[in-house]
Motif scaffolding. Structure first.
Motif: not given
Length: 217
Positions: A171-181, A184-187, A203-217
């Motif tokens: 979740x932290x890596x996803x938010x960093x990739x989106x420029x939201x944090x 060095x910061x956490x989710x 939170x479930x939908x947010x995790x689904x978005x994180x999983x989709x992002x990870x799968x696309x890397x």
């Protein structure tokens, strides 16, 4: 344990010049628990790095642990080979990836400030030091989080964390990739806005978005 090289004369001169050139460290992050502002690790580093580099100084910070506990060893190195170092010990609230990550980030920030002597005011240590009023996270959550804001529900972080679970790092890596944090910061440093609202509502939908992002890397 040696805390400095045999001679630090050149390092001392360079550090003195760097300190004279360092600017003010501005508070760029928010503590969601106590609604206070503080200077993040990224902000502290970006403030001090130009003067350090210009004067032949660099910083190395390595997290580790020993019989006394978890610590970050920080070393200020001069181009002459001279150095000074220190260890910053801290105890995590929980020994999980998020708890250890929070401890490391917090220890790195304070050690860096100490090494180069910059003094921003901040009071976000509650999470790393265990003074948060947030209750321990539950192991499972089956219902969708109600659409409330952190101000209305002081336990919002605990409720969301229970769903995030072991996906905190992703979740932290996803938010960093989106420029939201920032790096060095956490989710949980996520400021108010679309992503924070999505976390609070589902939170479930947010995790689904994180999983989709990870799968696309």
């Amino acid at each position: 344990m040696n805390t400095q090289s045999e001679n630090i004369a050149e390092l001392a001169i360079a550090l003195s010049k760097a300190q004279a050139e360092n600017g003010t460290v501005h508070k760029d992050a928010k503590n969601p628990f106590f609604k206070s502002n503080y200077a993040s690790l990224a902000q502290v580093w970006e403030t001090v790095r130009p003067a350090l580099t210009a004067n032949g100084l660099s910083v190395v910070q390595l997290p580790s642990h020993d019989e006394s506990g978890y610590y970050v060893e920080s070393m200020l190195i001069h181009s002459s080979g001279q150095w000074i170092k220190c260890k910053t010990y801290m105890k995590p609230v929980k020994e999980d990836p998020q708890g250890i990550g929070s401890l490391i980030s917090y220890a790195r920030r304070y050690a860096l400030q100490s090494l180069v002597m910059v003094c921003p005011d901040d009071d976000d240590g509650e999470m790393a030091m265990g003074r948060s009023n947030v209750a321990p996270a539950r192991t499972t959550v089956t219902k969708v989080i109600a659409p409330v804001t952190p101000k209305e529900d002081p336990n919002w972080f605990t409720k969301v964390e229970a769903v995030i679970g072991t996906k905190a790092e992703s979740a932290t890596a996803y938010l960093i990739s989106k420029g939201e944090i920032k790096v060095g910061q956490l989710w949980n440093d996520l400021p108010a806005g679309k992503y924070r609202d999505n976390l609070l509502v589902s939170p479930e939908k947010f995790l689904a978005a994180v999983a989709k992002w990870e799968a696309s890397k």
